[in-house]
Design a protein around this motif. Sequence first.
Motif, PDB file in Angstrom:
ATOM      1  N   HIS A  36       0.816  -1.262   0.106  1.00  0.00           N
ATOM      2  CA  HIS A  36      -0.356  -0.056  -0.092  1.00  0.00           C
ATOM      3  C   HIS A  36       0.817   1.235  -0.271  1.00  0.00           C
ATOM      4  O   HIS A  36       0.629   2.281  -0.646  1.00  0.00           O
ATOM      5  N   VAL A  37       2.094   1.221   0.756  1.00  0.00           N
ATOM      6  CA  VAL A  37       2.935   2.475   0.708  1.00  0.00           C
ATOM      7  C   VAL A  37       3.656   2.720  -0.697  1.00  0.00           C
ATOM      8  O   VAL A  37       3.350   3.615  -1.359  1.00  0.00           O
ATOM      9  N   GLU A  38       4.103   1.740  -1.334  1.00  0.00           N
ATOM     10  CA  GLU A  38       4.743   1.730  -2.548  1.00  0.00           C
ATOM     11  C   GLU A  38       3.742   1.801  -3.704  1.00  0.00           C
ATOM     12  O   GLU A  38       4.257   2.545  -4.640  1.00  0.00           O
ATOM     13  N   THR A  39       2.443   1.655  -3.638  1.00  0.00           N
ATOM     14  CA  THR A  39       1.417   1.616  -4.837  1.00  0.00           C
ATOM     15  C   THR A  39       0.737   2.830  -4.323  1.00  0.00           C
ATOM     16  O   THR A  39      -0.285   3.358  -5.122  1.00  0.00           O
ATOM     17  N   SER A  40       0.781   3.789  -3.478  1.00  0.00           N
ATOM     18  CA  SER A  40       0.074   5.007  -3.119  1.00  0.00           C
ATOM     19  C   SER A  40       0.463   5.869  -4.212  1.00  0.00           C
ATOM     20  O   SER A  40       1.575   6.065  -4.645  1.00  0.00           O
ATOM     21  N   PRO A  41      -0.435   6.706  -4.502  1.00  0.00           N
ATOM     22  CA  PRO A  41      -0.393   7.757  -5.584  1.00  0.00           C
ATOM     23  C   PRO A  41       0.083   9.102  -4.951  1.00  0.00           C
ATOM     24  O   PRO A  41       0.555  10.063  -5.692  1.00  0.00           O
ATOM     25  N   ASN A  42       0.720   9.000  -3.795  1.00  0.00           N
ATOM     26  CA  ASN A  42       1.163  10.099  -2.921  1.00  0.00           C
ATOM     27  C   ASN A  42       2.627  10.118  -3.079  1.00  0.00           C
ATOM     28  O   ASN A  42       3.345  10.834  -2.220  1.00  0.00           O
ATOM     29  N   MET A  43       3.175   9.617  -3.998  1.00  0.00           N
ATOM     30  CA  MET A  43       4.860   9.535  -4.101  1.00  0.00           C
ATOM     31  C   MET A  43       5.577   9.208  -2.760  1.00  0.00           C
ATOM     32  O   MET A  43       6.604   9.629  -2.606  1.00  0.00           O
ATOM     33  N   ILE A  44       5.144   8.270  -2.143  1.00  0.00           N
ATOM     34  CA  ILE A  44       5.686   7.618  -0.850  1.00  0.00           C
ATOM     35  C   ILE A  44       6.591   6.610  -1.274  1.00  0.00           C
ATOM     36  O   ILE A  44       6.424   5.734  -1.954  1.00  0.00           O
ATOM     37  N   THR A  45       8.016   6.609  -0.696  1.00  0.00           N
ATOM     38  CA  THR A  45       8.889   5.573  -0.832  1.00  0.00           C
ATOM     39  C   THR A  45       9.210   5.170   0.449  1.00  0.00           C
ATOM     40  O   THR A  45       9.496   5.648   1.341  1.00  0.00           O
ATOM     41  N   ILE A  46       9.718   3.831   0.444  1.00  0.00           N
ATOM     42  CA  ILE A  46      10.435   3.169   1.847  1.00  0.00           C
ATOM     43  C   ILE A  46      11.930   3.326   1.484  1.00  0.00           C
ATOM     44  O   ILE A  46      12.577   2.585   0.603  1.00  0.00           O
ATOM     45  N   SER A  47      12.754   4.128   2.427  1.00  0.00           N
ATOM     46  CA  SER A  47      14.232   4.265   2.007  1.00  0.00           C
ATOM     47  C   SER A  47      14.860   3.410   3.048  1.00  0.00           C
ATOM     48  O   SER A  47      16.296   3.039   2.774  1.00  0.00           O
ATOM     49  N   ARG A  48      14.412   2.921   4.104  1.00  0.00           N
ATOM     50  CA  ARG A  48      14.960   1.914   4.973  1.00  0.00           C
ATOM     51  C   ARG A  48      14.025   0.976   5.684  1.00  0.00           C
ATOM     52  O   ARG A  48      12.863   1.420   5.943  1.00  0.00           O
ATOM     53  N   LEU A  49      14.428  -0.223   5.578  1.00  0.00           N
ATOM     54  CA  LEU A  49      13.570  -1.067   6.310  1.00  0.00           C
ATOM     55  C   LEU A  49      14.366  -2.125   7.083  1.00  0.00           C
ATOM     56  O   LEU A  49      15.295  -2.751   6.785  1.00  0.00           O
TER      57      LEU A  49
END
Length: 72
Positions: A36-49
């Motif tokens: 859901h984060v990566e496919t959000s239309p709000n340009m959200i990215t996960i930079s660390r996990l």
Amino acid sequence: MKPTVVEESDAAGKRSRVEMKLREVTLDQVSRFLFHVETSPNMITISRLSISRKDKGGGLLETVFQVETPEG
């Protein structure tokens, strides 16, 4: 959560960053959250996990995410 604003040295400009911890979650819950984060239309990215097992016998995980989005 730890919100911060980071100014990139390249042309990316400012980015808002939040570090989140999720405790006692299943792998399925983590996978759905990432999707859901990566496919959000709000340009959200996960930079660390970071994912670690909470207990050796169970299926629960502890996670730390660093999520970024362009500011403005």
